[in-house]
Enzyme design. Sequence first.
Site, PDB file in Angstrom:
ATOM      1  N   GLU A 279      25.924 -61.665 -34.752  1.00  0.00           N
ATOM      2  CA  GLU A 279      24.611 -61.190 -35.213  1.00  0.00           C
ATOM      3  C   GLU A 279      24.449 -61.513 -36.683  1.00  0.00           C
ATOM      4  O   GLU A 279      25.381 -61.334 -37.468  1.00  0.00           O
ATOM      5  CB  GLU A 279      24.463 -59.654 -35.119  1.00  0.00           C
ATOM      6  CG  GLU A 279      24.304 -59.095 -33.753  1.00  0.00           C
ATOM      7  CD  GLU A 279      24.137 -57.570 -33.766  1.00  0.00           C
ATOM      8  OE1 GLU A 279      23.623 -57.005 -34.755  1.00  0.00           O
ATOM      9  OE2 GLU A 279      24.531 -56.965 -32.758  1.00  0.00           O
TER      10      GLU A 279
ATOM     11  N   GLU B 231      30.356 -53.253 -33.118  1.00  0.00           N
ATOM     12  CA  GLU B 231      30.300 -52.478 -34.355  1.00  0.00           C
ATOM     13  C   GLU B 231      30.840 -51.055 -34.232  1.00  0.00           C
ATOM     14  O   GLU B 231      30.065 -50.077 -34.353  1.00  0.00           O
ATOM     15  CB  GLU B 231      28.858 -52.437 -34.885  1.00  0.00           C
ATOM     16  CG  GLU B 231      28.254 -53.793 -35.125  1.00  0.00           C
ATOM     17  CD  GLU B 231      26.929 -53.725 -35.887  1.00  0.00           C
ATOM     18  OE1 GLU B 231      26.392 -52.626 -36.091  1.00  0.00           O
ATOM     19  OE2 GLU B 231      26.442 -54.787 -36.300  1.00  0.00           O
TER      20      GLU B 231
HETATM   21  C1  FCB Z   1      23.292 -54.086 -35.784  1.00  0.00           C
HETATM   22  C2  FCB Z   1      23.263 -53.724 -34.314  1.00  0.00           C
HETATM   23  C3  FCB Z   1      22.073 -54.293 -33.578  1.00  0.00           C
HETATM   24  C4  FCB Z   1      20.827 -54.234 -34.411  1.00  0.00           C
HETATM   25  C5  FCB Z   1      21.049 -54.854 -35.763  1.00  0.00           C
HETATM   26  C6  FCB Z   1      19.820 -54.892 -36.641  1.00  0.00           C
HETATM   27  O1  FCB Z   1      23.971 -53.094 -36.489  1.00  0.00           O
HETATM   28  O2  FCB Z   1      24.434 -54.175 -33.678  1.00  0.00           O
HETATM   29  O3  FCB Z   1      21.957 -53.612 -32.359  1.00  0.00           O
HETATM   30  O4  FCB Z   1      20.412 -52.937 -34.500  1.00  0.00           O
HETATM   31  O5  FCB Z   1      22.066 -54.155 -36.430  1.00  0.00           O
END
Ligand code: FCB
Length: 443
Positions: free
Chosen positions: A349, A165
């Site tokens: 994620e 990210e």
């Molecule tokens: C993302 C991050 C991860 C976690 C989630 C909820 O932005 O990559 O580390 O904090 O959000």
Amino acid sequence: MSIRFPQGFVWGAATAAYQIEGAVTEDGRGPSIWDEFCRHPGAVGRGDNGDIACDHYHRWPSDLDLLEELGVGAYRFSVAWSRIFPEGTGRVNPAGLDFYERLVDSLLERGITPMVTLYHWDLPQALQETGGWADRATAEKFADYSARVATRLGDRVESWITLNEPYCSAFVGYVEGRHAPGIVDEATAVQVLHHLLLGHGLATSAIRATGVPGKVGVTLNLTSPHPASSAPEDLAAYRRLDLYENRMFLDPVLGRGYPADAEEFYRGITDFGFVQPGDLDVIAAPMDFLGVNYYERHLVEADPANPRGWRRLPDPNPTISGIGVHPEGLGEVLDRVSEYTDLPLMITETGIALHDYVDPERRIHDQERIDFYDGHVRAAADAIARGVNLVGFFPWSFMDNFEWAWGYGHRFGLYYVDYATQERIPKDSASWYARVTRANGLE
Ligand code: FCB
């Protein structure tokens, strides 16, 4: 209706070093920008920090037992740069490499494929002091560090994620100032973004140059924004927001350079003078997969009071993180990315924070999280049915952890962590997910 995924589809789970490891001064680890940031009064909820976190640095063997119980085929974790190079560059700390080697070997013994993120936001503080990502040299140091880790673990690691990210590192860290290093300076933010992407490109090539067989990619957090109406002002606001949240990242890493409208967007802020000849080719280094983190779908309308010209409409049904639950947005993001590239996509994620609690029978009934994942798994299956080359799904997160500026209050885990005792308790969602991984889909 039962849904089966293609054979070989990867069901995983994800974490990041600073969020779970603790042991911040052990075995030669140097401080990172998050150690420093947490010490600023008001920076993190309740003054929480990652000093102890989930104590995973000591508890990793039993944590891997829990991963095995989940039945995952892969585990996405991150390496803390400052465990390998305590000052970010120069002297290597062998104990740091040893730690991750034990972790990798133990995963492989359990039949779990290691997927390594090299940068999940924890820049060595020593490098922040020489300019951090605003300094071009940091990109080169990142490539050196990446190559060092690949040289040691590359015969056993199947996939490498250079950055997690970059949007958050650059824009949450340098525009909003809500994340380390907590700076509010838009011109620097764009320079930081460029150097992060340069670091990604240099690291990709440096990892390949070590000759390791693993796949290399990057993880972008992508959103699905929509104009609130078809009024020209709302459409313009939507395009600007989409530039800021998505295209500034997707375009350069996928070989299109910075979007044409970036110049106008940043007029009066930066002239991109930090971009040197050849940089965009470096950034466009060929990848083997693209990681997608998906959390947000929102409606955007014009807001003349905002210099950026947009307003994200508040979600009518927000979770505690202030964002809504929109599985359809996952499908929209995957379709959109598929128009850019044929690369295999991995959902590295997606997840939901809830106020989980342990009931008198020591159970955590997180039905909302099960519903969340059910919806997102269905959206993933639908995307595959439409022809999207989606190859993996990694819930965030394996266990509750230090949730950055929110501290320990936001629980995203499949496993509940009792921070006072470090006991892990499977939530109902963990049992649910263990059935998904074993069935390769939904029964
Ligand atoms: C993302 C991050 C991860 C976690 C989630 C909820 O932005 O990559 O580390 O904090 O959000």
